[in-house]
Design a protein around this motif. Structure first.
Motif, PDB file in Angstrom:
ATOM      1  N   LYS A 181      88.979  50.460  74.013  1.00  0.00           N
ATOM      2  CA  LYS A 181      87.896  51.352  73.595  1.00  0.00           C
ATOM      3  C   LYS A 181      88.300  52.820  73.602  1.00  0.00           C
ATOM      4  CE  LYS A 181      83.983  48.403  74.858  1.00  0.00           C
ATOM      5  NZ  LYS A 181      82.721  48.308  75.656  1.00  0.00           N
ATOM      6  N   GLN A 192      91.544  52.119  63.648  1.00  0.00           N
ATOM      7  CA  GLN A 192      90.738  51.077  63.015  1.00  0.00           C
ATOM      8  C   GLN A 192      91.523  50.198  62.041  1.00  0.00           C
ATOM      9  OE1 GLN A 192      87.992  51.304  65.213  1.00  0.00           O
ATOM     10  NE2 GLN A 192      86.998  50.481  63.398  1.00  0.00           N
ATOM     11  N   THR A 223      91.217  46.343  62.101  1.00  0.00           N
ATOM     12  CA  THR A 223      89.866  45.799  62.231  1.00  0.00           C
ATOM     13  C   THR A 223      89.248  45.562  60.860  1.00  0.00           C
ATOM     14  OG1 THR A 223      88.634  47.900  62.209  1.00  0.00           O
ATOM     15  CG2 THR A 223      89.653  47.225  64.302  1.00  0.00           C
ATOM     16  N   GLN A 274      86.495  46.942  60.019  1.00  0.00           N
ATOM     17  CA  GLN A 274      85.834  48.212  59.669  1.00  0.00           C
ATOM     18  C   GLN A 274      86.895  49.307  59.650  1.00  0.00           C
ATOM     19  OE1 GLN A 274      84.433  46.924  62.881  1.00  0.00           O
ATOM     20  NE2 GLN A 274      82.722  45.736  62.090  1.00  0.00           N
ATOM     21  N   ARG A 318      85.818  54.187  71.024  1.00  0.00           N
ATOM     22  CA  ARG A 318      84.933  53.250  70.343  1.00  0.00           C
ATOM     23  C   ARG A 318      83.640  53.152  71.147  1.00  0.00           C
ATOM     24  NH1 ARG A 318      89.706  49.759  69.375  1.00  0.00           N
ATOM     25  NH2 ARG A 318      90.161  49.747  67.142  1.00  0.00           N
ATOM     26  N   LYS A 324      80.507  51.742  69.818  1.00  0.00           N
ATOM     27  CA  LYS A 324      79.823  50.478  69.534  1.00  0.00           C
ATOM     28  C   LYS A 324      80.473  49.828  68.321  1.00  0.00           C
ATOM     29  CE  LYS A 324      75.306  48.534  68.249  1.00  0.00           C
ATOM     30  NZ  LYS A 324      73.895  48.842  67.905  1.00  0.00           N
ATOM     31  N   THR A 325      80.702  48.529  68.406  1.00  0.00           N
ATOM     32  CA  THR A 325      81.257  47.775  67.280  1.00  0.00           C
ATOM     33  C   THR A 325      80.308  46.639  66.929  1.00  0.00           C
ATOM     34  OG1 THR A 325      83.530  48.279  67.946  1.00  0.00           O
ATOM     35  CG2 THR A 325      83.207  46.433  66.433  1.00  0.00           C
ATOM     36  N   TYR A 362      79.422  47.826  61.109  1.00  0.00           N
ATOM     37  CA  TYR A 362      79.785  49.205  61.410  1.00  0.00           C
ATOM     38  C   TYR A 362      80.432  49.330  62.775  1.00  0.00           C
ATOM     39  CZ  TYR A 362      76.313  49.893  57.711  1.00  0.00           C
ATOM     40  OH  TYR A 362      75.617  49.820  56.542  1.00  0.00           O
ATOM     41  N   CYS A 363      81.274  50.350  62.898  1.00  0.00           N
ATOM     42  CA  CYS A 363      81.854  50.727  64.184  1.00  0.00           C
ATOM     43  C   CYS A 363      81.609  52.219  64.385  1.00  0.00           C
ATOM     44  CB  CYS A 363      83.348  50.434  64.227  1.00  0.00           C
ATOM     45  SG  CYS A 363      84.127  50.871  65.802  1.00  0.00           S
ATOM     46  N   ASN A 364      81.012  52.576  65.515  1.00  0.00           N
ATOM     47  CA  ASN A 364      80.730  53.969  65.833  1.00  0.00           C
ATOM     48  C   ASN A 364      81.815  54.518  66.749  1.00  0.00           C
ATOM     49  OD1 ASN A 364      77.892  52.495  65.540  1.00  0.00           O
ATOM     50  ND2 ASN A 364      77.644  54.611  64.905  1.00  0.00           N
ATOM     51  N   LEU A 365      82.386  55.658  66.354  1.00  0.00           N
ATOM     52  CA  LEU A 365      83.464  56.296  67.099  1.00  0.00           C
ATOM     53  C   LEU A 365      83.104  57.738  67.430  1.00  0.00           C
ATOM     54  CD1 LEU A 365      86.477  55.336  64.766  1.00  0.00           C
ATOM     55  CD2 LEU A 365      85.708  54.056  66.762  1.00  0.00           C
ATOM     56  N   TYR A 419      82.575  53.867  60.901  1.00  0.00           N
ATOM     57  CA  TYR A 419      83.562  53.150  60.091  1.00  0.00           C
ATOM     58  C   TYR A 419      82.973  51.825  59.618  1.00  0.00           C
ATOM     59  CZ  TYR A 419      87.741  56.011  60.311  1.00  0.00           C
ATOM     60  OH  TYR A 419      88.665  57.008  60.108  1.00  0.00           O
TER      61      TYR A 419
END
Length: 349
Positions: A21, A56, A59, A61, A86, A88-89, A93-96, A114
């Motif tokens: 993460k 990313q 992955t 995303q 990271r 939340k995945t 979507y993935c929030n960075l 992402y």
């Protein structure tokens, strides 16, 4: 003085936490991408995008959909550290979050989303609206089309008016339609209900990277979206008694379509790999603080070349890559040069 893509290639992962993460990366701010003595803000943000792309890459995303950045402090030419977290995945979507720091100080803080971007259908001709009209039919009165008035093959390059150190890496062809339109507005006065809302500043151009390896990428779009004009009609800008520096307070980028890879570009009809169209708008200038929006579009050919058998519907076959917005201030250019004397360089001119 390193080419853009080569400099982005220097970004490397140096450590990853056990839960994957938290990732630390090292990069280098190059002295080729300055405005006077200050690194361009879009270029600095491009280093963050490149870092997050690496994080990313493996992955599902793997592409930036949206980002919001705040410039917190001074950056300088030399090594920097990028921290990516990271948050939340999910399935789509993935929030960075990401920061860029130097000498123990955080200079740039970014929040990113992402995911996966769709390949644009525009180059292949008209297409119908999607089910439930989640995508407008194109072309239609509701869909946006390329706003640059002249085909790039019919243009000649024009010099940059601002003191960019990267002038040998990039050329421009300014759209004469918007230059003339802005000059017409200088002497106008709003009357009655004829022009509801007023106008504001509008400026368009084609940009083209000179080096053959500098093809479109997400980090390159960040840089090009920030290569802005003076945001004043020429006749008004010439009345200023000094050069003004425009340090960015915040910047966001909304990526609209997948940026084709070089192999994908070979299959897309009429899309130039190193040329983009840009439309800048700015509606408010109050005590130096101003907004700006940059639409970044694909181009049908290089500047000054490739105009044989011109397609009269070329504007409808271009697609918007991204829309970048920012709020910035305006201060005398002498404040830019003071950073060099102090050994401190601000992240944006």
């Amino acid at each position: 003085m390193t080419p853009y893509t080569q400099n982005m290639g220097e970004v490397r992962i140096v450590s990853t936490s056990q839960d994957r993460k938290k990732v630390e990366l090292h990069a280098r701010v190059d002295d080729e991408w300055l405005v006077m003595v200050v690194p361009d803000g879009g270029y600095i943000l491009g280093l963050i995008i490149q870092a997050c792309n690496l994080v990313q890459a493996s992955t599902s995303q793997s592409e930036p959909l949206y980002l919001s950045a705040q410039f917190l402090g001074a950056s300088s030419v030399g090594p920097c550290t990028i921290q990516v977290n990271r948050i939340k995945t999910g399935k789509s979507y993935c929030n960075l979050t990401a920061t860029l720091g130097q000498k123990g100080q955080v200079n740039l803080h970014v929040q990113l989303i992402y995911g996966r971007l769709e390949i644009a259908k525009h180059p292949f001709g008209p297409f119908p609206a999607s089910t439930n009209h989640l995508t407008f039919a194109h072309p239609s009165g509701l869909s946006r089309r390329c706003p640059i008035s002249i085909h790039p093959s019919k243009c000649t390059t024009t010099p940059f008016g601002r003191p960019f150190t990267f002038k040998r890496r990039l050329v421009q062809a300014v759209d004469p339609y918007y230059l003339a339109k802005m000059e017409e507005l200088v002497g106008d006065v709003h009357t009655g209900d004829v022009d509801l809302g007023g106008s504001g500043f509008v400026w368009g151009a084609w940009y083209e990277m000179i080096d053959v390896d500098e093809v479109l990428s997400y980090s390159l779009v960040s840089f090009l979206a920030d290569v802005s004009p003076a945001l004043l009609p020429i006749s008004l800008a010439s009345r200023r008694d000094t050069f003004f520096w425009m340090p960015t307070l915040a910047m966001s980028i909304d990526f609209k379509h997948h940026i084709p890879t070089p192999s994908e570009l070979a299959k897309l009809p009429g899309i130039a790999p190193r040329t983009i169209g840009v439309l800048y708008t700015s509606k408010y200038l109050i005590d130096g603080r101003h907004d700006s929006t940059a639409e970044i579009w694909t181009a049908p050919s290089p500047i000054g070349r490739g105009g044989d058998n011109l397609d009269e519907n070329w504007r409808d076959k271009m697609f918007c890559i991204a829309v970048a917005t920012q709020t910035a201030s305006s201060v005398p250019g002498s404040m830019n040069l003071k950073h060099e004397k102090k050994g401190q360089i601000s992240p944006k001119l």
